[in-house]
Design a protein around this motif. Structure first.
Motif, mmCIF file in Angstrom:
data_model
loop_
_atom_site.group_PDB
_atom_site.id
_atom_site.type_symbol
_atom_site.label_atom_id
_atom_site.label_comp_id
_atom_site.label_asym_id
_atom_site.label_seq_id
_atom_site.Cartn_x
_atom_site.Cartn_y
_atom_site.Cartn_z
ATOM 1 N N GLU A 1 78.259 41.898 9.553
ATOM 2 C CA GLU A 1 77.678 41.871 8.296
ATOM 3 C C GLU A 1 76.487 42.849 8.258
ATOM 4 O OE1 GLU A 1 76.821 37.850 7.216
ATOM 5 O OE2 GLU A 1 78.991 37.437 6.303
ATOM 6 N N VAL A 2 75.619 42.529 9.310
ATOM 7 C CA VAL A 2 74.535 43.266 9.428
ATOM 8 C C VAL A 2 74.646 44.742 9.988
ATOM 9 C CG1 VAL A 2 72.489 43.899 10.986
ATOM 10 C CG2 VAL A 2 72.996 41.586 10.543
ATOM 11 N N VAL A 3 75.904 45.191 10.544
ATOM 12 C CA VAL A 3 76.233 46.472 10.952
ATOM 13 C C VAL A 3 76.832 47.236 9.580
ATOM 14 C CG1 VAL A 3 78.319 48.023 11.866
ATOM 15 C CG2 VAL A 3 77.007 46.042 13.097
ATOM 16 N N TYR A 4 77.812 46.103 8.654
ATOM 17 C CA TYR A 4 78.186 46.767 7.268
ATOM 18 C C TYR A 4 77.158 47.112 6.547
ATOM 19 C CZ TYR A 4 79.915 46.474 2.816
ATOM 20 O OH TYR A 4 80.652 46.438 1.459
ATOM 21 N N LYS A 5 75.917 46.263 6.409
ATOM 22 C CA LYS A 5 74.936 46.847 5.558
ATOM 23 C C LYS A 5 74.161 48.027 5.794
ATOM 24 C CE LYS A 5 74.023 41.971 4.151
ATOM 25 N NZ LYS A 5 72.972 40.640 4.256
ATOM 26 N N ASP A 6 73.997 48.046 7.107
ATOM 27 C CA ASP A 6 73.184 49.432 7.650
ATOM 28 C C ASP A 6 74.247 50.713 7.450
ATOM 29 O OD1 ASP A 6 71.340 48.032 8.650
ATOM 30 O OD2 ASP A 6 71.743 47.599 10.579
ATOM 31 N N ILE B 1 84.816 28.633 17.441
ATOM 32 C CA ILE B 1 84.307 29.071 16.098
ATOM 33 C C ILE B 1 82.867 29.545 15.856
ATOM 34 C CG2 ILE B 1 84.089 28.002 13.602
ATOM 35 C CD1 ILE B 1 86.563 26.271 14.297
ATOM 36 N N GLU B 2 82.099 29.015 16.733
ATOM 37 C CA GLU B 2 80.700 29.274 16.629
ATOM 38 C C GLU B 2 80.494 30.767 16.972
ATOM 39 O OE1 GLU B 2 78.018 26.943 18.746
ATOM 40 O OE2 GLU B 2 78.775 24.983 17.629
ATOM 41 N N VAL B 3 81.362 31.066 18.186
ATOM 42 C CA VAL B 3 81.130 32.653 18.431
ATOM 43 C C VAL B 3 81.877 33.631 17.319
ATOM 44 C CG1 VAL B 3 82.266 34.163 19.965
ATOM 45 C CG2 VAL B 3 81.511 32.088 20.908
ATOM 46 N N GLN B 4 82.889 33.092 16.692
ATOM 47 C CA GLN B 4 83.418 33.904 15.646
ATOM 48 C C GLN B 4 82.452 34.305 14.561
ATOM 49 O OE1 GLN B 4 86.058 36.123 15.844
ATOM 50 N NE2 GLN B 4 86.405 35.279 17.942
ATOM 51 N N LYS B 5 81.884 32.748 14.228
ATOM 52 C CA LYS B 5 80.932 33.122 13.187
ATOM 53 C C LYS B 5 79.654 33.948 13.307
ATOM 54 C CE LYS B 5 81.787 28.604 10.983
ATOM 55 N NZ LYS B 5 81.218 27.262 10.808
ATOM 56 N N LEU B 6 79.227 33.953 14.748
ATOM 57 C CA LEU B 6 78.335 34.955 14.985
ATOM 58 C C LEU B 6 78.720 36.339 15.112
ATOM 59 C CD1 LEU B 6 76.599 32.952 18.180
ATOM 60 C CD2 LEU B 6 75.656 33.452 16.033
ATOM 61 N N GLU B 7 79.653 36.462 15.393
ATOM 62 C CA GLU B 7 80.724 37.740 15.238
ATOM 63 C C GLU B 7 80.589 38.246 13.801
ATOM 64 O OE1 GLU B 7 81.507 40.100 17.607
ATOM 65 O OE2 GLU B 7 80.857 38.780 19.288
ATOM 66 N N LEU B 8 81.017 37.623 13.010
ATOM 67 C CA LEU B 8 80.640 37.681 11.793
ATOM 68 C C LEU B 8 79.354 38.098 10.986
ATOM 69 C CD1 LEU B 8 82.139 38.083 8.717
ATOM 70 C CD2 LEU B 8 81.918 35.566 8.499
ATOM 71 N N GLY C 1 85.791 46.951 8.920
ATOM 72 C CA GLY C 1 85.069 46.028 10.255
ATOM 73 C C GLY C 1 84.730 44.917 9.920
ATOM 74 N N LEU C 2 84.290 44.751 8.671
ATOM 75 C CA LEU C 2 83.521 43.505 8.083
ATOM 76 C C LEU C 2 84.904 42.566 7.902
ATOM 77 C CD1 LEU C 2 81.479 41.598 7.057
ATOM 78 C CD2 LEU C 2 81.525 42.814 4.799
ATOM 79 N N ASP C 3 85.856 43.168 6.976
ATOM 80 C CA ASP C 3 87.096 42.188 6.774
ATOM 81 C C ASP C 3 87.700 41.803 8.151
ATOM 82 O OD1 ASP C 3 86.691 42.406 4.081
ATOM 83 O OD2 ASP C 3 88.147 44.369 4.113
ATOM 84 N N ILE C 4 87.841 42.772 9.269
ATOM 85 C CA ILE C 4 88.392 42.260 10.575
ATOM 86 C C ILE C 4 87.482 41.015 11.118
ATOM 87 C CG2 ILE C 4 88.895 42.937 12.800
ATOM 88 C CD1 ILE C 4 89.573 45.535 11.867
ATOM 89 N N ALA C 5 86.300 41.005 11.073
ATOM 90 C CA ALA C 5 85.450 39.970 11.711
ATOM 91 C C ALA C 5 85.711 38.664 10.606
ATOM 92 C CB ALA C 5 83.865 40.409 11.409
ATOM 93 N N LYS C 6 86.000 38.834 9.312
ATOM 94 C CA LYS C 6 86.303 37.711 8.586
ATOM 95 C C LYS C 6 87.797 36.776 8.999
ATOM 96 C CE LYS C 6 83.396 38.908 4.319
ATOM 97 N NZ LYS C 6 83.619 39.687 2.971
#
Length: 390
Positions: free
Chosen positions: A70-75, A59-66, A122-127
């Motif tokens: 989020e950073v990629v999405y904002k940029d 879960i920690e790994v998936q949270k880091l991926e999220l 991309g952001l939704d898939i991470a969520k």
């Protein structure tokens, strides 16, 4: 002289008492310094889920991926918004004055909303990946909990069988001592007892192995003693609307939502590309092939999810119907043991027939326990098949 003698005696008595007092205090200190016994960890199903999700590395790994997403999405959104403000500018051109194909395509992709959709996807898939990982872990914990309850139930059944064989042997031994049965019959009862003991030891071994597997899933020390507080049981008959369940599954499934999003992005990409590349070009046909592959993947996932829901419903309905049958089998086997014992006392059958009756009862109970376990797993599969998935 007399006073010196009395003084010597008193001194000797005093010195003899000193080590005893110190030894007594030391012994008390040793007792108080003993390590405390580790408490037994009692776990309900919900306790197990909570414990299994705490500080979980997956879960920690998936949270880091999220967080990365989020950073990629904002940029990217920032870049898209800047580009949208400048879409009316002429396309970028090369040294010969020709429009740069990638620049034209990119602007078309931004204009038709494809770039924004791809970024949001991309952001939704991470969520969704985070939710699906949590779902997967919950499912594995619940299944392991039910598996351990089943192993515990089978161990208790083996204990009951051993106690029954022990009772029959003790009763037979008394009858042998007064000459009511032969030595051969007593040996038969002894053999039955040995088989029951062997079955009990085997069931204990499997229970311990299952318990270690369960503790490893929860990241608990393997030597930590645990007790499951929930019991194996069946619920009232579950009424399910198959078509509504399929609709719910298709609406909620994370992988399906990702696949549907990929189809839309691929189509918009083809649309943007078509303004610069005709349908006879390699670039257009390559993108058209990507669209077809995305649509095929979506179709396969849709069929797979529907099959998963229908299969889980069939398994659940079958398990519900068969539980009552296995309960009747347990009752009949119990009667079989009673009749076999009575017939043996009357000299109308042998110890082998008594052993067979015991075996039939143990197997009937194990079959019932396995069927209840199958019911719980089928219900678990159904509940997770209609959610976001795993």
């Amino acid at each position: 002289m007399f006073n010196r003698k009395i003084f010597s005696i008193l001194l000797a008595v005093y010195l003899s008492l000193m080590p005893v007092g110190n030894l007594s205090v030391y012994a008390q200190e040793e007792i108080t310094m003993q390590e405390p016994v580790t408490e037994v960890l009692e776990l309900s199903l919900q306790d197990a889920i909570r414990l299994g999700l705490e500080d979980n590395k997956d879960i920690e790994v998936q949270k880091l991926e999220l967080l990365k997403a989020e950073v990629v999405y904002k940029d990217r959104i920032r870049g898209i918004e800047k580009s949208e403000d400048n879409l009316k500018l002429i396309p970028v051109r090369d040294s010969l004055g020709n429009a740069m194909p990638d620049a034209v395509v990119n602007k078309a992709f931004i204009r038709n909303g494809g770039a924004r959709l791809a970024t949001e996807l991309g952001l939704d898939i991470a969520k969704w990946n985070l939710e699906m990982k949590e779902n997967e872990l919950k499912y594995n914990i619940e299944k392991a909990y039910f598996d351990l309850l089943k192993a515990e139930s089978e161990m208790k059944i083996a204990e009951e069988n051993f106690k029954l064989a022990q009772k029959q042997y003790d009763h037979g031994n008394l009858r042998y001592e007064v000459g009511m049965i032969s030595k051969q019959q007593l040996l038969g009862l002894d053999f039955n007892l040995s088989q029951a003991r062997s079955n009990l030891e085997t069931s204990k071994m499997y229970y311990e192995i299952q318990k270690m597997s369960f503790k490893s899933i929860l990241n608990i020390e393997l030597d930590r003693e645990i007790v499951l507080t929930d019991v194996v049981q069946t619920r009232d008959e579950v009424i399910i609307n198959t078509e509504e369940s399929i609709k719910e599954a298709l609406l909620n499934n994370g992988r399906l939502k990702s696949a549907a999003g990929n189809v839309e992005v691929a189509k918009l990409n083809l649309q943007a590309l078509s303004g610069m590349y005709p349908s006879i070009t390699y670039a257009y046909r390559a993108q058209a092939a990507d669209v077809a592959k995305a649509e095929q993947n979506l179709q396969s996932l849709t069929i797979g999810i529907e099959m998963q829901v229908r299969t889980s419903i069939l398994n659940l309905q079958t398990a519900q119907k068969q539980i009552e049958t296995f309960e009747k089998a347990v009752f009949q086997a119990s009667e079989g043991v009673r009749i076999a014992e009575l017939s043996f006392e009357l000299g109308q059958n042998t110890a082998t027939e008594v052993a067979q009756a015991n075996l039939n009862l143990m197997n009937a109970k194990k079959n019932l326990a396995q069927q209840i376990h199958a019911y719980n797993l089928a219900l678990l599969d159904f509940e997770y098949s209609t959610g976001i998935g795993k």
